[in-house]
Write a protein that holds these residues in place. Structure first.
Motif, short mmCIF file in Angstrom:
data_model
loop_
_atom_site.label_atom_id
_atom_site.label_comp_id
_atom_site.label_asym_id
_atom_site.label_seq_id
_atom_site.Cartn_x
_atom_site.Cartn_y
_atom_site.Cartn_z
N ALA A 256 0.83 -1.21 0.00
CA ALA A 256 0.00 0.00 0.00
C ALA A 256 0.86 1.26 0.00
N GLU A 315 -4.49 1.15 -4.44
CA GLU A 315 -4.33 1.25 -2.99
C GLU A 315 -5.68 1.09 -2.28
N ARG A 319 -6.68 -1.81 0.35
CA ARG A 319 -6.91 -1.46 1.76
C ARG A 319 -8.30 -1.84 2.24
#
Length: 406
Positions: A256, A315, A319
């Motif tokens: 990330a 990302e 996440r």
């Protein structure tokens, strides 16, 4: 548009974002005459909110969504080939069959629905891409940069002479031919009471048969323009997508923190010069500046911007993979081709004369609301269809045609 048997969740989320984002890029072409692209100060604009809508698209959408779409297409080529080879089939042959069937799908889309089609161009790029699918990552990046440079030079050679033409047409010794050439050029840019814009409004508010005849007549010229003014760039981002998959970026294999650092740097590199171009346009209020900024100077900046937006999406997908909105957008991405064609069907039915006939009647801010409403449709039907039927209807047809051709 990857094969259903070989999915990457982050890639599907990014694909969904791209399909939804490309509507923001296309909504002006669906609903307003072509000169609206070059004159955001007149056609489709009645106040600062409309200019803000143009500015948002210019900075974050125009060219970037198509670039991401092409990157995903390049990654999809490798995934389809790998999936075929894992099944014991010829990967190159499987890919070529898919591209050869995408050609008639794209042609049907162009002729029957909307002349802004990119499927034909993607299919051609997919066929050409077989020449470099085995390139190493660095070689693919170098190829992409060379193609973008070539496209940039082609585009600048097309847009910069307009400044020379205007300057010389306004000189005391300008010939009648030169002045007539400039008047025609200015009309195409939507300057003054544009005859081109008026003619296009009348055309798209006409019958379906008339619009179909118009598309047939324009097809050779449109195809040539695509080959010259779009294919090198599209092929560049196809190659870049292959490199990004091989490098783990589009495979969701980066941490990330790596994605975050990439999108932060990419936005910084791309946004500052793009903001400068936007300032030039807004201060000059010059359609020539709009044309040069949108279709010339900004082209190289699409690379860092597109990569940055892709990194941001990857990302987010990594996440919060189970967030409701992420799952819904992922479903949109898994039905990318169906959603792309559905958008053309809905938008042309809304704006053209054989439908609701709203062509040329809405301003840019209102068109953004139309795009958001279409997003809601995509986000609603895509998960429902996925749960009930799995693969999208057009995806299923495309896959069946390609498999049956063996």
């Amino acid at each position: 548009m990857a094969d259903e048997s070989f999915r990457i969740d982050g890639l599907d989320f990014l694909r969904g974002c791209a399909v939804m984002g490309i509507l923001l890029a296309n909504i002006v072409l669906f609903a307003l005459p072509l000169p609206a692209l070059y004159n955001p100060f007149g056609i489709g604009t009645s106040g600062p909110v409309d200019l803000a809508a143009w500015l948002f698209n210019f900075l974050f959408v125009d060219g970037k969504m198509r670039a991401i779409f092409a990157m995903l297409f390049g990654a999809g080529i490798l995934l389809v080939m790998e999936s075929a080879e894992m099944d014991g089939r010829d990967g190159f042959a499987a890919h070529r069959r898919r591209m050869l069937w995408l050609l008639p799908i794209g042609l049907a889309h162009y002729l029957l629905l909307w002349s802004g089609d990119i499927l034909l161009l993607l299919a051609l790029c997919g066929l050409v891409a077989t020449l470099f699918v085995r390139f190493e990552t660095l070689s693919l990046i170098k190829l992409a940069l060379a193609l973008i440079l070539g496209q940039w030079l082609i585009d600048l050679s097309a847009v910069l002479p307009g400044f020379w033409l205007r300057a010389h047409a306004g000189s005391a010794d300008a010939t009648a031919h030169l002045m007539a050439h400039w008047r025609l050029y200015a009309d195409q840019l939507g300057m003054g009471d544009s005859v081109a814009a008026t003619s296009e409004r009348a055309h798209y508010l006409g019958t379906y048969g008339g619009i179909l005849q118009f598309r047939l007549a324009r097809f050779p010229g449109d195809a040539l323009d695509q080959l010259v003014y779009a294919m090198p760039e599209m092929l560049a981002f196809v190659a870049l997508g292959m490199a990004m998959l091989k490098g783990g970026f589009l495979a969701g294999q980066w941490r990330a923190e790596q994605y975050r650092a990439t999108w932060q740097r990419g936005l910084l590199v791309g946004l500052v010069p793009m903001a400068g171009l936007a300032l030039w346009v807004l201060l000059s209020r010059d359609p020539l500046a709009v044309q040069a900024a949108s279709f010339g100077w900004s082209l190289p900046l699409r690379l860092p911007f597109a990569v940055a937006l892709a990194a941001l999406a990857m990302e987010i997908a990594g996440r919060v993979p189970d967030a409701a909105i992420v799952r819904a957008v992922r479903s949109v991405g898994r039905l990318a081709l169906s959603n792309y064609l559905l958008t053309s069907l809905v938008m042309t039915s809304l704006f053209y004369g054989y439908g609701a006939g709203l062509f040329g009647s809405l301003n840019r801010a209102a068109l953004m609301l139309v795009a958001l409403a279409m997003w809601a449709v995509m986000l609603a039907w895509s998960p429902l269809w996925r749960r009930s039927f799995g693969q999208g209807p057009v995806e299923r047809l495309w896959r069946s045609l390609a498999r049956s051709a063996r």
